[in-house]
Design a protein around this motif. Structure first.
Motif, PDB file in Angstrom:
ATOM      1  N   UNK A 248       0.819  -1.221   0.000  1.00 44.38           N
ATOM      2  CA  UNK A 248       0.000   0.000   0.000  1.00 44.38           C
ATOM      3  C   UNK A 248       0.849   1.265   0.000  1.00 44.38           C
ATOM      4  N   UNK A 249       2.150   1.103   0.193  1.00 48.76           N
ATOM      5  CA  UNK A 249       3.053   2.264   0.178  1.00 48.76           C
ATOM      6  C   UNK A 249       4.428   1.812  -0.286  1.00 48.76           C
ATOM      7  N   UNK A 250       5.166   2.738  -0.869  1.00 50.62           N
ATOM      8  CA  UNK A 250       6.566   2.472  -1.228  1.00 50.62           C
ATOM      9  C   UNK A 250       7.409   3.661  -0.793  1.00 50.62           C
ATOM     10  N   UNK A 251       8.532   3.342  -0.186  1.00 53.03           N
ATOM     11  CA  UNK A 251       9.487   4.352   0.250  1.00 53.03           C
ATOM     12  C   UNK A 251      10.779   4.114  -0.532  1.00 53.03           C
ATOM     13  N   UNK A 252      11.189   5.100  -1.323  1.00 53.84           N
ATOM     14  CA  UNK A 252      12.418   5.016  -2.113  1.00 53.84           C
ATOM     15  C   UNK A 252      13.475   5.912  -1.484  1.00 53.84           C
ATOM     16  N   UNK A 253      14.714   5.451  -1.447  1.00 53.69           N
ATOM     17  CA  UNK A 253      15.752   6.185  -0.723  1.00 53.69           C
ATOM     18  C   UNK A 253      16.387   7.320  -1.527  1.00 53.69           C
ATOM     19  N   UNK A 254      15.740   7.749  -2.592  1.00 55.38           N
ATOM     20  CA  UNK A 254      16.128   8.959  -3.325  1.00 55.38           C
ATOM     21  C   UNK A 254      14.891   9.468  -4.054  1.00 55.38           C
ATOM     22  N   UNK A 255      14.748  10.771  -4.171  1.00 60.05           N
ATOM     23  CA  UNK A 255      13.594  11.346  -4.867  1.00 60.05           C
ATOM     24  C   UNK A 255      13.542  10.917  -6.326  1.00 60.05           C
ATOM     25  N   UNK A 256      14.724  10.788  -6.955  1.00 61.02           N
ATOM     26  CA  UNK A 256      14.758  10.354  -8.356  1.00 61.02           C
ATOM     27  C   UNK A 256      14.136   8.967  -8.501  1.00 61.02           C
ATOM     28  N   UNK A 257      14.464   8.073  -7.585  1.00 54.30           N
ATOM     29  CA  UNK A 257      13.897   6.717  -7.614  1.00 54.30           C
ATOM     30  C   UNK A 257      12.388   6.768  -7.373  1.00 54.30           C
ATOM     31  N   UNK A 258      11.958   7.611  -6.448  1.00 55.02           N
ATOM     32  CA  UNK A 258      10.534   7.716  -6.117  1.00 55.02           C
ATOM     33  C   UNK A 258       9.719   8.239  -7.294  1.00 55.02           C
ATOM     34  N   UNK A 259      10.244   9.246  -7.999  1.00 54.21           N
ATOM     35  CA  UNK A 259       9.525   9.810  -9.144  1.00 54.21           C
ATOM     36  C   UNK A 259       9.439   8.789 -10.274  1.00 54.21           C
ATOM     37  N   UNK A 260      10.522   8.053 -10.506  1.00 52.83           N
ATOM     38  CA  UNK A 260      10.481   6.979 -11.504  1.00 52.83           C
ATOM     39  C   UNK A 260       9.469   5.909 -11.127  1.00 52.83           C
ATOM     40  N   UNK A 261       9.388   5.599  -9.830  1.00 52.92           N
ATOM     41  CA  UNK A 261       8.427   4.612  -9.342  1.00 52.92           C
ATOM     42  C   UNK A 261       6.991   5.069  -9.573  1.00 52.92           C
ATOM     43  N   UNK A 262       6.739   6.366  -9.373  1.00 55.85           N
ATOM     44  CA  UNK A 262       5.395   6.922  -9.607  1.00 55.85           C
ATOM     45  C   UNK A 262       4.960   6.699 -11.055  1.00 55.85           C
ATOM     46  N   UNK A 263       5.892   6.874 -11.970  1.00 51.56           N
ATOM     47  CA  UNK A 263       5.564   6.683 -13.391  1.00 51.56           C
ATOM     48  C   UNK A 263       5.179   5.238 -13.669  1.00 51.56           C
ATOM     49  N   UNK A 264       5.918   4.300 -13.092  1.00 49.31           N
ATOM     50  CA  UNK A 264       5.614   2.878 -13.293  1.00 49.31           C
ATOM     51  C   UNK A 264       4.247   2.522 -12.708  1.00 49.31           C
ATOM     52  N   UNK A 265       3.925   3.117 -11.554  1.00 51.61           N
ATOM     53  CA  UNK A 265       2.617   2.858 -10.935  1.00 51.61           C
ATOM     54  C   UNK A 265       1.493   3.391 -11.826  1.00 51.61           C
ATOM     55  N   UNK A 266       1.685   4.590 -12.361  1.00 54.81           N
ATOM     56  CA  UNK A 266       0.666   5.191 -13.232  1.00 54.81           C
ATOM     57  C   UNK A 266       0.412   4.311 -14.456  1.00 54.81           C
ATOM     58  N   UNK A 267       1.500   3.824 -15.053  1.00 57.32           N
ATOM     59  CA  UNK A 267       1.360   2.976 -16.241  1.00 57.32           C
ATOM     60  C   UNK A 267       0.696   1.639 -15.912  1.00 57.32           C
ATOM     61  N   UNK A 268       0.810   1.209 -14.655  1.00 58.23           N
ATOM     62  CA  UNK A 268       0.170  -0.037 -14.228  1.00 58.23           C
ATOM     63  C   UNK A 268      -1.278   0.185 -13.804  1.00 58.23           C
ATOM     64  N   UNK A 269      -1.748   1.442 -13.892  1.00 61.85           N
ATOM     65  CA  UNK A 269      -3.133   1.750 -13.534  1.00 61.85           C
ATOM     66  C   UNK A 269      -3.364   1.901 -12.049  1.00 61.85           C
ATOM     67  N   UNK A 270      -2.289   2.146 -11.298  1.00 60.82           N
ATOM     68  CA  UNK A 270      -2.394   2.310  -9.842  1.00 60.82           C
ATOM     69  C   UNK A 270      -2.238   3.788  -9.509  1.00 60.82           C
ATOM     70  N   UNK A 271      -3.244   4.374  -8.878  1.00 69.31           N
ATOM     71  CA  UNK A 271      -3.220   5.816  -8.609  1.00 69.31           C
ATOM     72  C   UNK A 271      -2.461   6.129  -7.314  1.00 69.31           C
ATOM     73  N   UNK A 272      -1.712   7.227  -7.374  1.00 71.06           N
ATOM     74  CA  UNK A 272      -0.943   7.715  -6.226  1.00 71.06           C
ATOM     75  C   UNK A 272      -1.584   9.020  -5.754  1.00 71.06           C
ATOM     76  N   UNK A 273      -1.975   9.137  -4.467  1.00 74.53           N
ATOM     77  CA  UNK A 273      -1.749   8.191  -3.370  1.00 74.53           C
ATOM     78  C   UNK A 273      -2.961   7.321  -3.042  1.00 74.53           C
ATOM     79  N   UNK A 274      -4.039   7.420  -3.837  1.00 77.85           N
ATOM     80  CA  UNK A 274      -5.289   6.726  -3.490  1.00 77.85           C
ATOM     81  C   UNK A 274      -5.094   5.228  -3.287  1.00 77.85           C
ATOM     82  N   UNK A 275      -4.306   4.612  -4.168  1.00 78.71           N
ATOM     83  CA  UNK A 275      -4.092   3.162  -4.064  1.00 78.71           C
ATOM     84  C   UNK A 275      -2.714   2.799  -3.550  1.00 78.71           C
TER      85      UNK A 275
END
Length: 342
Positions: A248-275
């Motif tokens: 239900x949450x992901x913590x990335x140890x750098x902002x660059x990693x976190x922003x890249x992760x957000x893109x992957x979640x969006x493409x998988x149809x998972x909304x941030x932060x709702x899901x």
């Protein structure tokens, strides 16, 4: 225009000498428009670097080097700028040396220190766990910046950083406070013995103290041969996590990693932060303007940069002994995290 020096070019373009040097050496860490302006000024002035004169002057040059490891991490750009400004105030030139992910930064430091006859050196980023034997080979003062050495093998060296364990614990505790129990973690390569290890320990300790089982399958390590602290790596690692487990949450140890992760979640149809809530670490400006804006631990970059330079110059002058300076990070709550609905 005859007889122009690199300082004249820098003055004409309203930049530092080290910025001109980066443009001439085709370093990637420079604004394209700035680079274009500098190269145009060089062409107009028919400026040719006098390598012979430059080499002769090195014996007396007041120069320090900044070794940057992790070129994909744009967090370092601001720090480099601060270090350049502080060097200029003291009449020092600042040489940027990029270190490949597979290179040992200590070997590079020893080589560069001898080749360029430096007065001092700053390590910026990278994993740092060296034997005392190797550390003793360094003949010039050095400071580890953004690298916490308290309790680590390099603890005899000067360092300026946040407490990576404490700040990572803080972020994990914050996510737990939002009701998250399945918190994925994107971090440095598994063999990282400094920053990555400390942030993993902070994450794991927070889970254990709140009686949430630590699960290795929720931890995704960077591949030391293919990953850097980049948006692309965050994107790839999140894709890997999505194939493994639900969270239900992901913590990335750098902002660059976190922003890249957000893109992957969006493409998988998972909304941030709702899901899925997403949090980072560093406090980069990019996180403020990303949609949704990124919850993060902000490192006090201005304070760290100035303290790094100040400590190094004091070591060079013999006014100071190596010591560790620890700064407090700030948890910034933004749009990318929300209370768990599951």
């Amino acid at each position: 225009m005859a007889g122009m020096t690199i300082k004249d070019i820098a003055k004409k373009c309203h930049v530092g000498v080290s910025t001109v040097s980066r443009a001439m050496n085709n370093h990637p860490d420079i604004n394209p428009e700035t680079k274009k302006k500098i190269l145009k000024a060089i062409e107009e002035a028919n400026y040719v670097p006098n390598n012979s004169a430059r080499n002769l002057k090195r014996n007396d040059a007041k120069a320090i080097a900044v070794l940057v490891k992790g070129i994909g991490n744009t967090f370092f750009s601001e720090l480099v700028g601060i270090l350049e400004r502080e060097c200029e105030k003291k009449g020092y030139s600042c040489i940027l040396q990029y270190v490949d992910e597979q290179e040992d930064e200590w070997d590079v430091a020893i080589r560069v220190g001898k080749e360029k006859r430096l007065r001092g050196l700053v390590f910026l980023g990278g994993s740092f766990s060296q034997s005392q034997e190797k550390i003793s080979q360094m003949e010039i003062p050095c400071v580890l910046s953004t690298i916490c050495t308290v309790g680590m093998p390099g603890a005899s060296l000067a360092s300026v950083s946040v407490d990576d364990f404490k700040e990572s614990y803080k972020m994990t505790e914050y996510l737990i406070g939002l009701g998250h129990k399945k918190i994925a973690f994107i971090t440095a390569p598994k063999n990282d013995a400094s920053i990555g290890k400390l942030r993993l320990m902070g994450y794991r300790t927070a889970l254990e103290q709140y009686q949430i089982p630590y699960r290795e399958e929720l931890v995704c390590y960077m591949d030391e041969k293919r990953d850097t602290y980049s948006y692309q790596s965050g994107y790839r690692l999140m894709q890997e996590l999505l194939k493994r487990e639900t969270f239900t949450a992901v913590y990335a140890t750098a902002d660059t990693l976190a922003i890249g992760a957000c893109r992957a979640l969006k493409e998988a149809g998972i909304s941030v932060p709702e899901e899925c809530s997403v949090a980072g670490f560093d406090g980069m400006d990019a996180g403020r303007f990303y949609i949704p804006s990124l919850t993060t631990i902000r490192q006090p970059v201005e304070e760290i940069g100035k303290a790094t330079a100040g400590l190094l110059f004091d070591l060079i002058k013999g006014k100071e002994k190596p010591r560790q300076l620890i700064y407090e990070g700030e948890l910034i709550q933004r749009e990318s995290t929300a209370r768990c609905k599951q």
